[in-house]
Scaffold this active site. Structure first.
Site, PDB file in Angstrom:
ATOM      1  CE  LYS A   9      31.601  -9.164 -32.608  1.00  0.00           C
ATOM      2  NZ  LYS A   9      30.788  -8.036 -32.116  1.00  0.00           N
ATOM      3  CE1 TYR A  49      26.887 -11.098 -29.829  1.00  0.00           C
ATOM      4  CE2 TYR A  49      26.356 -11.531 -32.122  1.00  0.00           C
ATOM      5  CZ  TYR A  49      27.261 -11.148 -31.155  1.00  0.00           C
ATOM      6  OH  TYR A  49      28.549 -10.805 -31.503  1.00  0.00           O
ATOM      7  CG  PHE A  57      22.293  -2.994 -30.702  1.00  0.00           C
ATOM      8  CD1 PHE A  57      22.905  -4.235 -30.611  1.00  0.00           C
ATOM      9  CD2 PHE A  57      22.196  -2.217 -29.554  1.00  0.00           C
ATOM     10  CE1 PHE A  57      23.388  -4.709 -29.406  1.00  0.00           C
ATOM     11  CE2 PHE A  57      22.694  -2.676 -28.330  1.00  0.00           C
ATOM     12  CZ  PHE A  57      23.292  -3.935 -28.261  1.00  0.00           C
ATOM     13  CG  ASN A 112      32.816  -5.037 -31.703  1.00  0.00           C
ATOM     14  OD1 ASN A 112      32.516  -5.991 -32.413  1.00  0.00           O
ATOM     15  ND2 ASN A 112      32.435  -4.925 -30.450  1.00  0.00           N
ATOM     16  CG  HIS A 115      31.703 -12.440 -29.036  1.00  0.00           C
ATOM     17  ND1 HIS A 115      30.817 -11.680 -28.320  1.00  0.00           N
ATOM     18  CD2 HIS A 115      31.733 -13.664 -28.433  1.00  0.00           C
ATOM     19  CE1 HIS A 115      30.317 -12.412 -27.333  1.00  0.00           C
ATOM     20  NE2 HIS A 115      30.856 -13.619 -27.389  1.00  0.00           N
ATOM     21  CD  GLU A 126      29.505 -16.268 -25.521  1.00  0.00           C
ATOM     22  OE1 GLU A 126      30.736 -16.141 -25.623  1.00  0.00           O
ATOM     23  OE2 GLU A 126      28.753 -15.299 -25.259  1.00  0.00           O
TER      24      GLU A 126
END
Ligand code: CMP
Length: 143
Positions: A9, A49, A57, A112, A115, A126
């Protein structure tokens, strides 16, 4: 051969963690079959997403993932989907064990670091969103 989609990310790219993360999966024995540094558009982020669209969020998630380059990858190998998620650690870095990528490098659930697809269906979806077939390498001719 099982394949998964992994993505460093924007926080991981900015912190120069691409090499460290790629090295962990290489040393484990997985094969890299596709990789690119890219910026994600709002449209692509919303598609990727999509399952989180109703979450409070979601806006934050899209703003963050489009905030700078990501390093998108496809890896293959035995049980790569589950094993990669174990190597990544829990989604929230505060719960991630030391020795995992999020346990070693992350602090907050939003930023974080990485992914990874959570199931064979997600992996297929994906990979298809981020890569064309022509961008994926094949190792079958190596003897
Ligand atoms: P990822 O595996 O990319 O899939 C969905 C992401 O949503 C997840 O990692 C987290 O980074 C993010 N996420 C989950 N919960 C929250 C939250 N409460 N606030 C911000 N981001 C979140």
């Amino acid at each position: 051969m099982e394949r998964t989609f992994l993505m460093v990310k924007p926080d991981g790219v900015q912190r120069n963690l691409i090499g460290e993360i790629v090295a962990r999966f290489e040393k484990k024995g997985f094969q890299l079959v596709g990789a690119k540094l890219m910026n994600i558009s709002t449209e692509l982020a919303s598609e990727h997403y999509g399952e989180h669209k109703e979450r409070p969020f979601f806006g934050e998630l899209v703003d963050f993932i489009t905030s700078g380059p990501v390093f998108a990858m496809v890896w293959q190998g035995e049980n790569v989907i589950t094993t990669a998620r174990q190597m990544m650690g829990s989604t929230n870095p505060k719960d991630a064990a030391p020795g995992t990528i999020r346990g070693d490098f992350g602090l907050t659930v939003g930023k974080n670091v990485i992914h990874g697809s959570d199931s064979p269906a997600s992996a297929q979806r994906e990979i298809g969103i981020f890569f064309n077939e022509a961008e994926l390498a094949e190792y079958t001719k190596i003897v």
